[in-house]
Design a protein around this motif. Structure first.
Motif, PDB file in Angstrom:
ATOM      1  N   UNK A 242      22.252  46.386  35.098  1.00 54.57           N
ATOM      2  CA  UNK A 242      23.308  46.282  36.112  1.00 54.57           C
ATOM      3  C   UNK A 242      24.394  47.326  35.810  1.00 54.57           C
ATOM      4  N   UNK A 243      24.701  48.151  36.801  1.00 54.87           N
ATOM      5  CA  UNK A 243      25.689  49.218  36.648  1.00 54.87           C
ATOM      6  C   UNK A 243      27.040  48.711  37.161  1.00 54.87           C
ATOM      7  N   UNK A 244      27.987  48.541  36.251  1.00 54.18           N
ATOM      8  CA  UNK A 244      29.307  47.992  36.622  1.00 54.18           C
ATOM      9  C   UNK A 244      30.363  49.085  36.531  1.00 54.18           C
ATOM     10  N   UNK A 245      31.082  49.309  37.627  1.00 54.28           N
ATOM     11  CA  UNK A 245      32.221  50.230  37.590  1.00 54.28           C
ATOM     12  C   UNK A 245      33.480  49.398  37.408  1.00 54.28           C
ATOM     13  N   UNK A 268      28.089  51.270  42.891  1.00 53.41           N
ATOM     14  CA  UNK A 268      27.749  50.437  41.720  1.00 53.41           C
ATOM     15  C   UNK A 268      27.165  49.093  42.150  1.00 53.41           C
ATOM     16  N   UNK A 269      26.459  48.451  41.222  1.00 54.32           N
ATOM     17  CA  UNK A 269      25.944  47.098  41.509  1.00 54.32           C
ATOM     18  C   UNK A 269      27.103  46.119  41.590  1.00 54.32           C
ATOM     19  N   UNK A 270      28.072  46.283  40.676  1.00 51.24           N
ATOM     20  CA  UNK A 270      29.255  45.418  40.655  1.00 51.24           C
ATOM     21  C   UNK A 270      30.496  46.289  40.434  1.00 51.24           C
ATOM     22  N   UNK A 286      35.714  40.603  41.691  1.00 50.85           N
ATOM     23  CA  UNK A 286      34.420  41.216  41.382  1.00 50.85           C
ATOM     24  C   UNK A 286      33.692  41.271  42.711  1.00 50.85           C
ATOM     25  N   UNK A 287      33.322  42.489  43.110  1.00 49.18           N
ATOM     26  CA  UNK A 287      32.589  42.678  44.361  1.00 49.18           C
ATOM     27  C   UNK A 287      31.271  43.353  44.012  1.00 49.18           C
ATOM     28  N   UNK A 288      30.194  42.903  44.615  1.00 49.29           N
ATOM     29  CA  UNK A 288      28.928  43.548  44.295  1.00 49.29           C
ATOM     30  C   UNK A 288      27.772  43.061  45.123  1.00 49.29           C
ATOM     31  N   UNK A 289      26.591  43.509  44.715  1.00 49.21           N
ATOM     32  CA  UNK A 289      25.372  43.172  45.454  1.00 49.21           C
ATOM     33  C   UNK A 289      25.248  41.652  45.583  1.00 49.21           C
TER      34      UNK A 289
END
Ligand SMILES: Cc1ncc(COP(=O)(O)O)c(C=O)c1O
Length: 434
Positions: A242-245, A268-270, A286-289
């Motif tokens: 998981x790629x987190x920015x 990014x994923x998250x 936290x915003x993401x897929x």
């Protein structure tokens, strides 16, 4: 009348020393890009409460939203009785975050908490335990976030043992390249190094997440080359990581885009965000897929105060004002002006070793000697203090605390901006003569 000195004496007596203070002054009021202390002295604010006041102090629309909300209700706990602003803000952030895929959002209180939750989500979704973080990173002070943070003193010293399964690789800090290479002939070795890292540090199948700041904040406004994040993300994708920015500092318009990672054309994923999101009230997101965000079971995520209604209303007003005041474009202008000025200063003062920036995240790294690049830590502190005496509030950054990182509100006027920059110049020239 209470003075800064008398209040400081009380502070020393009653408050633990751990929570640090950059400036020995106490605020009375603040508006836009100005802070007035209890003695009536006015300062131009180039610190923005450490990147929290992108919208400016006490923006009228934000104040109105807060006042309206506190008249209605202050807290019900989203887990007990829901409210519309939480859902509306989540919808807005899902739209704003980069990526052409279904997204979901959850809220917490601080940047550190956003980071902790993002790692929890990644672990749950992958069934893996390890996280890769970077040298010079700052992700917060709670135990897992602190473990992800790089700088030892003062942040980590004395707080061991740290959380397990955190592995650290060098960041794309071109001015101090860990591999002794130069861009672009390096061909972004520091990003491809992740592949070696899986052999020498932790195998890819054990890694849940890679967490990275698109521009180092506390690490000193380090801006990686344009190809860097695409390479990192590709390697993460190849390995189910998981790629987190971490956009806690670089997000909400600081770099002239809503999120700094957009400059790199990477979704990014998250994404973690906090600081300027709610105009000064505590709120992180936290915003993401959607498939990742929905992975943890009901009740697995949350918190009593998380996504407080007053903070959510403030955040909706912040995002609205960003659009109405065209603050992304204003951030670009501010960044260009600061970069131009810092480059001029670089040509005049040998103590400036490097100038770099993205949008309004423009940093100036001070060194004792341009050849050895020895950090000018003491001088940076003197510069910050001298600027304060002249009426400009600044903060430093960097593992060696030798980087000036202006975080002025984006509503700063041209006149205030130019005055602030001239005070930096004046202070530099006095320090050089001293
Ligand atoms: C990139 C980044 N992540 C996380 C944090 C931690 O945020 P907080 O202090 O709100 O816990 C910070 C704070 O400076 C930050 O800059």
């Amino acid at each position: 009348m209470k003075t800064n000195e008398s209040l400081l004496a009380e502070r020393i007596k009653h408050v633990a020393q751990g929570p640090f203070n950059t400036h020995p002054i106490f605020a009375k009021k603040a508006k836009g890009a100005l802070i007035t202390d209890v003695e009536g002295k006015e300062y131009i604010d180039f610190a923005g409460g450490i990147g929290v006041n992108n919208i400016g102090h006490c923006d009228p629309a934000v104040v109105e939203a807060i006042q309206d909300q506190v008249q209605q209700f202050i807290h019900t706990c989203f887990h007990v009785v829901m409210y519309e602003s939480y859902v509306e803000l989540a919808k807005k952030l899902n739209e704003l975050a980069p990526g052409n895929f279904p997204k979901k959002t959850m809220f917490a209180n601080s940047g550190a908490e956003a980071v902790e939750n993002a790692i929890k989500i990644a672990r749950h979704a992958t069934g893996r335990g390890a996280t890769i973080a970077f040298e010079d990173a700052f992700h917060g002070r709670t135990l897992l976030a602190l473990t992800l943070t790089s700088k030892t003193k003062p942040y980590k010293f004395g707080f061991a043992p740290y959380a397990p399964e955190v592995y650290r690789m060098p960041y794309a800090y071109c001015y101090r390249c860990a591999f002794g290479l130069e861009y672009p002939s390096c061909e972004i070795h520091c990003a491809y190094f992740l592949r070696d890292f899986f052999s020498t540090h932790i195998s890819a199948e054990q890694v849940a997440a890679l967490i990275v700041e698109p521009v180092l904040g506390e690490g000193g406004f380090v801006v990686p080359p344009k190809e860097y994040f695409k390479v990192l993300q590709k390697i993460c994708q190849e390995n189910g990581i998981v790629f987190i920015a971490d956009e806690v500092q670089s997000g909400i318009g600081r770099t002239a885009k809503m999120f700094a990672i957009e400059h790199y054309d990477v979704a990014p994923d998250l994404i973690t965000m906090a600081k300027s999101l709610a105009g000064g009230l505590p709120l992180s997101a936290i915003t993401g897929k959607a498939e990742l965000m929905d992975h943890p079971q009901v009740g697995g995520l949350g918190g009593t105060f998380a996504g407080n209604p007053v903070s959510c209303r403030a955040a909706l007003a912040v995002l609205d004002q960003f659009q109405k005041k065209n603050l992304l474009a204003r951030g670009k202008q501010i960044g260009e002006k600061v970069l131009k000025k810092f480059k001029e200063l670089y040509d005049q003062y040998a103590i400036i070793g490097d100038v770099r920036g993205l949008g309004s995240m423009v940093g100036m790294e001070l060194v004792v000697d341009r050849k050895t690049k020895e950090p000018a830590t003491a001088l940076t502190k003197q510069l910050v203090n001298r600027c304060r005496e002249k009426g400009l509030l600044m903060i430093s950054a960097g593992t060696y605390s030798n980087i000036i990182r202006p975080l002025m509100p984006l509503v700063i006027t041209d006149e205030q901006l130019e005055r602030g920059l001239s005070l930096i110049e004046e202070s530099l020239s006095e320090l050089e003569r001293a």
